[in-house]
Each structure stands twice: as structure tokens, then as C-alpha cells.
Design an enzyme around this catalytic site. Structure first.
Site, PDB file in Angstrom:
ATOM      1  CG  HIS A 133       4.106  14.553  37.653  1.00 31.78           C
ATOM      2  ND1 HIS A 133       4.063  15.764  37.000  1.00 31.78           N
ATOM      3  CD2 HIS A 133       5.223  14.577  38.437  1.00 31.78           C
ATOM      4  CE1 HIS A 133       5.097  16.495  37.384  1.00 31.78           C
ATOM      5  NE2 HIS A 133       5.821  15.801  38.265  1.00 31.78           N
ATOM      6  N   GLY A 152      -2.146  18.318  -2.686  1.00 28.46           N
ATOM      7  CA  GLY A 152      -3.138  17.279  -2.434  1.00 28.46           C
ATOM      8  C   GLY A 152      -2.942  16.062  -3.312  1.00 28.46           C
ATOM      9  CG  ASP A 154      -6.323   7.538   0.725  1.00 29.61           C
ATOM     10  OD1 ASP A 154      -6.791   7.369   1.863  1.00 29.61           O
ATOM     11  OD2 ASP A 154      -5.128   7.793   0.501  1.00 29.61           O
ATOM     12  N   GLY A 161       2.565  19.486   2.496  1.00 24.95           N
ATOM     13  CA  GLY A 161       3.478  20.608   2.323  1.00 24.95           C
ATOM     14  C   GLY A 161       4.191  21.005   3.600  1.00 24.95           C
ATOM     15  CB  VAL A 162       3.034  22.033   6.996  1.00 23.92           C
ATOM     16  CG1 VAL A 162       2.256  23.214   6.458  1.00 23.92           C
ATOM     17  CG2 VAL A 162       2.104  20.940   7.451  1.00 23.92           C
ATOM     18  N   GLY A 206       0.299  24.439   1.256  1.00 26.76           N
ATOM     19  CA  GLY A 206       0.500  24.467   2.694  1.00 26.76           C
ATOM     20  C   GLY A 206      -0.449  23.574   3.447  1.00 26.76           C
ATOM     21  N   GLY A 207      -0.822  22.439   2.845  1.00 30.27           N
ATOM     22  CA  GLY A 207      -1.605  21.447   3.559  1.00 30.27           C
ATOM     23  C   GLY A 207      -0.691  20.540   4.363  1.00 30.27           C
ATOM     24  CB  VAL A 208      -1.297  17.239   6.001  1.00 28.36           C
ATOM     25  CG1 VAL A 208      -0.441  16.194   6.701  1.00 28.36           C
ATOM     26  CG2 VAL A 208      -2.472  17.638   6.890  1.00 28.36           C
ATOM     27  N   GLY A 216       0.800  -1.222   0.000  1.00 31.17           N
ATOM     28  CA  GLY A 216       0.000   0.000   0.000  1.00 31.17           C
ATOM     29  C   GLY A 216       0.829   1.267   0.000  1.00 31.17           C
TER      30      GLY A 216
END
Length: 480
Positions: free
Chosen positions: A465, A292, A333, A207-208, A203-205, A51
Site C-alpha cells: 500500500h 489491422g 505474427d 486505432g484507439v 477502432g481496434g487496438v 523487427g
């Protein structure tokens, strides 16, 4: 009158219980599951064994990002009290650390190659399915002809059929692009060379993430994005914080910059110029087009199968992943599912249950996502803007990541935690976390939302913690 050759007419039609066209996460999982259950299964994959995720997406990108983060930690190790002996160059040597492109490539290819081999040599054969490396095209309802990689031709008809062909990088019509050398994200992951200055359009996922990766590796980057801010689907403050992280890595961001045309360097010089519609220019050595991905449906012969597409070109499915053709399903997709491997895995689980006679649907799923920048962004549920648009009366809890003790010990204090709650019902509507391990922290919010917990219950939960998840206690304390 038939237009088929005598050789094509003589191909015998094989009948199977399940025919899977495309071996992405949903497809390969269903194929293996049904084969292990005793069904006759044929799965056809054109080129990416295992894939998209394994070959050209999640696995190689996160492998490279991990290496790039190690480089940055080595370069900044003096801040953690770590140094080399003076004979080895001391702090100056650490600060001058650089990557070996060949070694990066070897590590990435080793990771990908190992997973591909595991699928091809172990997982697929042991399941009992018939894995075919080749190209399938529908020639009749539930029937494909396969051009096998060894030159043979097979015709297979499935009692049930699943289409899981995924997506491929979208390359838009931009003036000059056809004459200008450029990379898609899949090209970049082959690491042919490190640019002296990378231009990224989009500048989508994707690209950034690529901008962050290249910035970590010391490559100057200019990111050109048409929207008002990067990551259009996020709230403005979230996008601004991610942008700040990119800028700290040396990334220049041009927003509101719709590309008008691109041009290569004159007289063969290795240079690319991007011209925006408002007259701005950006110049670099290499161009990455990250606008995209589009569904892989060309050449599939879906008309012959009676399978309809949406206006955007994805396979049209209902909440049970059924297409317009009887007995034909689509997942992942290509079916318009959110383009994440975990969403495709969820599609598999829906189909697995449906085929077993159980109730299952894609409706109402809560799908988180993460952007593996530095620092990371994790998100689940509604944004602040979406919650308001949906008519919720909301309260917003927000606190700096620097307030989380674990972030201080890690020396990674950039970012913030943001949680949106319904002011009337106390329901948690969504959250965005920016900081170290945000992709892990967001799962805690997802689990709370799935359990129907009120925000007060998450606030009062006794969280270990010091961990990054403890930041959820801290941020929700701000609501009272």
C-alpha cells in the site's frame, strides 16, 4: 527447361544449420541463441533491423505516448499544486504548453535508432550469426535466394528453417481510397506533421491507441468504427470506459459506421471525407487507415518451399510451430500468433526448447495484452461474454479505479477493475483493468492464474500500500 539466368545457375548453395527468414522477436532471438550455441546460422531481414516492434510498433508508439502524457501532465500541473513564477508566465504558461514536433521526432528516432544500432552493431555480431540485410525468396525446400542490399545474390539452404516475416498494415478495398492520400500506423509514426483534424478508420487496438496519442497532443480526432463498439474483443462495459477516456481527450467516436467510400478534398484542398454505408459523413485534414495487419508472405515463394497458408493467409502451423514442410517452422505474427511482441517471444522459447530436445508447445498459453490509451487497459484471460459462452457459471467483481488509494494520489481515478471468476471452482477466469499502470497490474492477475490461485487467495494477499495492484484486493473484496 530452366528459366534461370546463367548468373543465377552459378550461385553456390551455402549449407547452414539454421536459416531464419525475417528478424522479428522470435527469429532474431532464436538465431542469436543457436549461433551462440555453436551452430552455423544465417538470418535475413529485408528492412526492419531488430523487427517490427522496435521500428514501427511498440517502441516508437510508447515513446510518443510517453511524451504526449508528459504534455498533458504539464498542462494540468496546477491541479497538483505546481506552477511557474509569474515572471515565467505562471499557470497560464503551463496550460498553454505545446509540443515541438521536431523534438518529438528526434526523441522517437533516437530511441529507435539506438536500439537498431545495438542489434546491428553489437548483438548480432557478438552472437556469431551471419546477419544479411536483403530480400529472401524460397526457390526449393529449405532453400532461399537472397538479393543482398549491396547487389549480391546468395543461395542458402538450412537444415532447419524459421519463417518470421511478421505483418504489415492491411489496406482494404474501399472506394476512393486509392485516389486519396492516407496514412497507415507506420506512416503516422514518422510524424510528418500534426493534422488539424485526424480521421481514423478502425477502432481496434491500433486505432484507439493512435486516437489517444493524437488527443493527448491536442489534435481533434474522429474515429470511425464498423462494430457496435470499439475494441470488438472486449466486453461492452470495458469498451465503453475506454471510449469515455478517448472522448475526454476530444475524440469523436462513430460506431456501427462501416465505410462505404472516401474522397480527397476538391481542387487539391487538404481535406478528406469518409462516407459510411448508413449515410453519415466525417471530414478531416488527414486520414489514418487502421484496419489491422496482414501477414507478410507475398513474394516469399512459399509454394517452392512446400509451405501451406491458412484461409486468412497466415503460415499454417501446429502447436509446435511446425509448418507443412519438413524442417520448416514459423513463428510470430506471420504464423497467426497473437500480434504482440511478448507472444512472439513465447514462440521463441517454445522453439528454443524443441530444438534442444525438450517438450514444448504453444497450446494453452495465457497471453495478456494491454492497450496504451489514457487511461490504460490491461486484459488477461476470458472476457465476461466469453466465460458465459464457454458454459461457466460465473461471478463478476467490479469496482471503480477511484476506490484505489494510489489512483487518488496520482489524480488518475478514471476506469474500473473487473475480475471474472468461476462460481463453482473459485478459479480466476479473466480480468480487465482500466486505469493508471493497468498494463503492470494485469501481470499480477496473470501470475495468480498461472499459479492456479483461487480468487480468495488473491483477495487476501498482502499487497503493498498504496499501489495500483492493491486494487485487486479491493475489487475481490466485493465478492465477500
Amino acid at each position: 527447361m530452366s528459366t534461370r539466368s546463367p548468373e543465377q545457375e552459378q550461385v553456390r548453395t551455402e549449407e547452414v544449420d539454421l536459416l531464419v527468414v525475417g528478424g522479428g522477436k522470435a527469429g532474431k532471438s532464436l538465431a542469436m541463441a543457436r549461433a551462440k550455441g555453436g551452430e552455423s546460422v544465417v538470418m535475413v531481414e529485408r528492412d526492419k533491423i531488430g523487427g517490427t516492434c522496435i521500428n514501427v510498433a511498440c517502441i516508437p508508439t510508447k515513446t510518443l505516448i510517453s511524451s504526449a502524457r508528459v504534455l498533458r501532465e504539464v498542462q494540468g500541473s496546477a491541479a497538483y499544486g505546481v506552477s511557474l513564477p509569474e515572471s515565467a508566465g505562471g499557470a497560464e504558461a503551463l496550460a498553454q504548453a505545446r509540443v515541438s514536433l521536431a523534438a518529438l521526432r528526434e526523441r522517437k528516432e533516437g530511441m529507435v535508432g539506438g536500439m537498431v544500432a545495438a542489434h546491428r552493431d553489437t548483438l548480432f555480431p557478438s552472437s556469431g550469426m551471419d546477419f544479411v540485410l536483403g530480400t529472401a525468396r524460397f526457390v526449393a525446400p529449405r532453400t532461399v535466394e537472397i538479393e543482398v542490399s549491396d547487389g549480391a545474390t546468395r543461395r542458402v539452404r538450412g537444415r532447419r528453417v524459421l519463417i518470421n516475416t511478421g505483418t504489415t498494415p492491411a489496406v482494404p478495398l474501399i472506394e476512393g481510397l486509392a485516389e486519396t492520400p492516407f496514412w497507415t500506423s507506420e506512416d503516422l509514426l514518422t510524424l510528418p506533421e500534426l493534422p488539424s483534424h485526424l480521421l481514423i478508420v478502425g477502432g481496434g487496438v491500433i486505432g484507439v491507441e493512435m486516437a489517444s496519442l493524437m488527443g493527448l497532443l491536442g489534435v481533434p480526432v474522429t474515429l470511425v468504427h464498423a462494430g457496435e463498439h470499439i475494441l470488438d474483443r472486449e466486453d461492452e462495459d470495458v469498451a465503453a470506459m475506454v471510449a469515455s477516456g478517448l472522448e475526454a481527450l476530444g475524440v469523436e467516436i462513430l460506431t456501427g459506421a462501416r465505410v462505404k467510400r472516401v474522397q480527397g478534398g476538391r481542387e487539391g484542398a487538404r481535406a478528406v471525407v469518409v462516407h459510411t454505408q448508413d449515410g453519415r459523413e466525417a471530414t478531416g485534414s488527414h486520414l489514418l487507415v487502421a484496419l489491422g495487419r496482414r501477414p507478410v508472405t507475398d513474394g516469399l515463394g512459399l509454394e517452392a518451399a512446400g509451405v501451406e497458408l491458412t484461409e486468412r493467409g497466415f503460415v499454417k502451423v501446429d502447436d509446435h510451430l511446425r509448418t507443412s514442410a519438413e524442417g520448416v517452422y514459423a513463428a510470430g505474427d506471420v504464423a497467426g500468433t497473437a500480434q504482440f511482441t511478448h507472444a512472439s517471444w513465447s514462440d521463441f522459447r517454445v522453439l528454443r526448447d524443441l530444438f534442444a530436445g525438450k517438450e514444448a508447445s504453444t497450446a494453452g498459453r495465457l497471453i495478456p495484452w494491454a492497450v496504451f490509451t489514457t487511461p490504460e487497459l490491461g486484459h488477461v484471460g476470458l472476457t465476461e461474454a466469453e466465460a458465459r459462452q464457454a458454459g461457466h457459471e460465473i461471478r463478476v467483481a467490479k469496482t471503480p479505479t477511484a476506490a484505489v488509494p494510489r489512483a487518488k494520489t496520482l489524480g488518475r481515478t478514471e476506469g474500473f477493475y473487473k475480475v471474472i471468476v468461476d462460481a463453482t471452482t473459485d478459479e480466476i477466469l479473466g480480468a480487465a483493468v482500466i486505469g493508471a499502470e493497468a498494463s503492470e497490474v494485469i501481470t499480477s492477475v496473470q501470475m495468480a492464474m498461472l499459479a492456479g490461485l483461487r480468487w480468495q487467495q488473491l483477495r487476501d494477499a498482502v499487497i503493498t500500500h498504496p499501489t495500483m495492484s492493491e486494487g485487486l484486493n479491493i475489487v475481490l473484496d466485493s465478492l465477500g
